[in-house]
Design an enzyme around this catalytic site. Structure first.
Site, PDB file in Angstrom:
ATOM      1  CB  CYS A  52      -0.938   0.010   1.199  1.00 26.53           C
ATOM      2  SG  CYS A  52      -0.112   0.001   2.801  1.00 26.53           S
ATOM      3  CG  HIS A 101      15.478   1.050  -1.535  1.00 23.76           C
ATOM      4  ND1 HIS A 101      14.808   2.074  -0.911  1.00 23.76           N
ATOM      5  CD2 HIS A 101      14.534   0.318  -2.189  1.00 23.76           C
ATOM      6  CE1 HIS A 101      13.515   1.985  -1.182  1.00 23.76           C
ATOM      7  NE2 HIS A 101      13.324   0.928  -1.946  1.00 23.76           N
TER       8      HIS A 101
END
Length: 424
Positions: A52, A101
């Site tokens: 999301c 990351h």
């Protein structure tokens, strides 16, 4: 390097929910997107991440190629977005930064709620899909499995997950702020995904008197409602139950379920008693202009940020220690990654030199049949010493840390000068 690592995509840090919901990957579409990406000539390996709060592609590209423009174009086109208007919302990371990351995402250091546990499970699931489709090759297998172990280490060695904080629990905290207490309140849960179910359990624990569960698949609603001690509601009868709810939680896929006019009708039936709408879904379940209606309070996933900030101060302090662990593991991974091309080249260079040495020593000794064994051994030793001295400088140079571009050029030159097998 024979392979360059690249990450492109959007997150809650780079793009508002209005953009993220356009790029959100619907159920079943992730496989289609991954197959399309793997058809790109600039991509050797790829994993697609979709939650999301993020849509990202982690890719391994042949040295000298640049997959980023094609990957960005594919993501934007999938959401029907024009590159000129929306390219600014996409981020791009390469090399060490790309590895860092992935590790930070796995360790939940890049999440909206630092330390939330859901992201690691989502990564493992989507990595497994990419592996099943042969998208994740040896490089990305190493990246992600190392990322999973980094996440475990961060959680065990720091207090980053010491307090129970997640998007779902933040929704419960926000409900408490609106109503002061959830005792006696009625909750209607629309959708029963992982976060929605977690929110419902939080409301029950906080004292909600009644839980109603709506889902497109009624059998699922029955199952979840039974586990919560609640009431299952058929999806087509949701409108009949909405006026009974003090809190309405949207966690369903498929986009908008309640419009401005729908909520006006609900408020009339409730005689304008307050209703708190929490929209956990991306794309959003509830129209943004619901907030314009008196006593109707709407918060979407971006609005939860302010509450999140109040709850994760300690986690942020612990996250500093987590970042140090990530940096340590990135260094360790990168040392391995840098050797992927260097070590085979050094081995091939030595094998090439040894082959020449053996051939020349054999030819020379054949012309000197009267040499005794001791002298023949001295010739062998001398030839080996010459080879070692000649190879010392080039092998030392190959082991020196360089940028990916410099290393690629150096390896190309070594292969060309010494007649080694051409790099792919």
């Amino acid at each position: 390097m024979g392979c360059e690592l690249v990450v492109v995509g959007v997150t809650h840090k780079t793009a508002p929910v209005e953009v993220r919901e356009r790029l959100a990957i619907a159920n079943g579409a992730l496989e289609v997107l991954l197959r399309d990406i793997l058809l790109l000539p600039q991509v050797q390996e790829a994993v697609v991440l979709s939650t999301c709060n993020r849509v990202e592609v982690v890719a391994c590209a042949p040295a000298g190629s640049d997959p980023a423009p094609a990957l960005k174009g594919r993501l934007l086109s999938g959401g029907g977005l024009e590159p000129d208007a929306f390219l600014e919302f996409l981020f791009e990371l390469r090399g060490r930064e790309a590895v860092r990351h992935v590790f930070r995402v796995a360790a939940s250091l890049d999440s909206m709620v630092v330390g939330e546990p859901q992201i690691l499970g989502q990564l493992k699931e989507q990595f497994a899909l990419s592996s099943a489709l042969e998208g994740a090759g040896p490089i990305l297998h190493r990246v992600f499995h190392k990322g999973f172990s980094v996440a475990k280490r961060v959680r065990s060695e720091t207090g980053v997950a010491g307090r129970t904080v997640s998007i779902a629990s933040v929704a419960v905290d926000l409900a408490r702020k609106i109503f002061e207490t959830l005792q006696g309140r009625s909750v209607l849960l629309v959708g029963v995904g992982e976060i929605g179910e977690a929110a419902a359990r939080g409301f029950v624990s906080a004292g909600a008197a009644r839980i109603m569960v709506v889902n497109r698949t009624f059998e699922t609603a029955v199952e979840i409602a039974r586990s919560l001690g609640g009431t299952p509601v058929p999806f087509e009868r949701m409108s009949m139950y909405l006026p009974l709810a003090d809190l309405v939680v949207g966690a369903a896929g498929g986009g908008e379920l309640l419009s401005h006019d729908d909520v006006r009708r609900i408020m009339r039936e409730r005689h304008h008693r307050p209703v708190f709408f929490i929209d956990l879904a991306v794309p959003r379940n509830f129209a943004a202009d619901i907030n314009k209606i008196d006593n109707a309070y709407l918060y979407d996933v971006d609005d939860l940020t302010s509450v999140i900030e109040e709850n994760i101060g300690e986690r942020r302090r612990e996250a500093v220690h987590g970042e140090a662990i990530v940096e340590e593991e990135v260094d360790r991974f990168w040392r391995w990654f840098e050797k992927l091309e260097v070590l085979p080249t050094i081995v091939e260079l030595r094998e090439r030199a040894d082959t020449i040495r053996r051939e020349e020593v054999t030819r020379t000794l054949a012309k000197m049949p009267r040499l005794n064994e001791e002298d023949r051994a001295r010739v062998e030793q001398m030839a080996s010493a010459i080879v070692n001295k000649i190879l010392h400088q080039p092998t030392s140079a190959l082991k020196v840390g360089r940028s990916p571009e410099e290393e690629f050029l150096l390896l190309e030159a070594v292969h060309e000068i010494f007649g080694l097998e051409k790099k792919k």
